[in-house]
Design a protein around this motif. Structure first.
Motif, mmCIF file in Angstrom:
data_model
loop_
_atom_site.group_PDB
_atom_site.id
_atom_site.type_symbol
_atom_site.label_atom_id
_atom_site.label_comp_id
_atom_site.label_asym_id
_atom_site.label_seq_id
_atom_site.Cartn_x
_atom_site.Cartn_y
_atom_site.Cartn_z
ATOM 1 N N ILE A 143 0.837 -1.212 0.000
ATOM 2 C CA ILE A 143 0.000 0.000 0.000
ATOM 3 C C ILE A 143 0.864 1.251 0.000
ATOM 4 C CG2 ILE A 143 -1.623 1.363 1.396
ATOM 5 C CD1 ILE A 143 -2.946 -1.292 2.187
ATOM 6 N N PHE A 144 1.846 1.340 0.912
ATOM 7 C CA PHE A 144 2.681 2.538 0.989
ATOM 8 C C PHE A 144 3.643 2.628 -0.202
ATOM 9 C CE2 PHE A 144 1.245 2.749 5.392
ATOM 10 C CZ PHE A 144 0.954 4.086 5.494
ATOM 11 N N GLY A 145 4.080 1.493 -0.725
ATOM 12 C CA GLY A 145 4.901 1.515 -1.930
ATOM 13 C C GLY A 145 4.126 2.056 -3.119
ATOM 14 N N TRP A 146 2.872 1.667 -3.224
ATOM 15 C CA TRP A 146 2.035 2.154 -4.304
ATOM 16 C C TRP A 146 1.750 3.644 -4.128
ATOM 17 C CZ3 TRP A 146 -3.464 3.280 -4.388
ATOM 18 C CH2 TRP A 146 -3.962 3.458 -5.683
ATOM 19 N N ILE A 147 1.503 4.085 -2.848
ATOM 20 C CA ILE A 147 1.242 5.504 -2.581
ATOM 21 C C ILE A 147 2.478 6.356 -2.863
ATOM 22 C CG2 ILE A 147 0.739 7.192 -0.760
ATOM 23 C CD1 ILE A 147 -1.156 5.126 0.449
ATOM 24 N N TYR A 148 3.647 5.968 -2.375
ATOM 25 C CA TYR A 148 4.878 6.778 -2.502
ATOM 26 C C TYR A 148 5.431 6.776 -3.909
ATOM 27 C CZ TYR A 148 5.177 7.229 2.591
ATOM 28 O OH TYR A 148 4.943 7.531 3.904
ATOM 29 N N PHE A 149 5.324 5.661 -4.608
ATOM 30 C CA PHE A 149 5.957 5.560 -5.915
ATOM 31 C C PHE A 149 4.977 5.704 -7.078
ATOM 32 C CE2 PHE A 149 8.749 3.085 -3.040
ATOM 33 C CZ PHE A 149 9.840 3.938 -3.081
ATOM 34 N N SER A 150 3.775 6.095 -6.855
ATOM 35 C CA SER A 150 2.816 6.306 -7.938
ATOM 36 C C SER A 150 2.712 7.779 -8.302
ATOM 37 C CB SER A 150 1.431 5.823 -7.590
ATOM 38 O OG SER A 150 1.402 4.487 -7.298
#
Length: 150
Positions: A143-150
């Motif tokens: 979830i946080f990887g998708w939020i930070y890197f999107s």
């Protein structure tokens, strides 16, 4: 004459009393005791509660108890079961649950969950916590990887 029993505090059975009375009768027939002594000893034998009391009744007379106490030759000492491990799986679960704060605790949750599942799995009591911590930590990382890197 030394006692015939392993422990004088053991409770005497009816068979032990009857056997002692038979031994007293045989001693009377062999001329070892008198009639008065026979009657007194039989009365004490009938009222005997422990094996030690029967030994006192039979003192000075040859006899063997019905069931002599036999102890095993070796007593195995008590060894407690090996200690179970619980810490890493629970820590993985707690870190995974707190992963919603910023996602940084999700990484150690995944690492601790994997380590808890692979290190001494037969001694682990926290397998469920380790799996839950691994899953929740991986979810927060995604979830946080998708939020930070999107």
């Amino acid at each position: 004459m030394e006692p015939q029993w392993a422990a004088p505090q053991f409770l005497a059975s009816d068979a032990d009393r009857e056997h002692a009375i038979e031994a007293l009768k045989q001693s009377f027939q062999a001329g070892r005791i008198t009639v008065e002594e026979l009657s007194e000893r039989i009365g004490h034998a009938l009222n005997a509660r422990t094996c030690g009391e029967i030994d006192r009744v039979m003192s000075g007379l040859p006899w063997q108890p019905v069931t002599p106490i036999r102890y095993p030759a070796y007593y195995a000492p008590y060894t407690p079961p090996p200690a179970r491990s619980k810490g890493m799986g629970i820590a993985a679960f707690v870190l995974g649950v707190f992963g919603f704060l910023c996602g940084f605790t999700a990484v150690p949750a995944v690492v601790l969950g994997l380590v808890a599942l692979t290190v001494e799995p037969e001694r682990r009591d926290d397998r469920g916590f380790a799996i839950a911590g691994l899953a929740v930590g991986a979810m927060w990382m995604l979830i946080f990887g998708w939020i930070y890197f999107s």
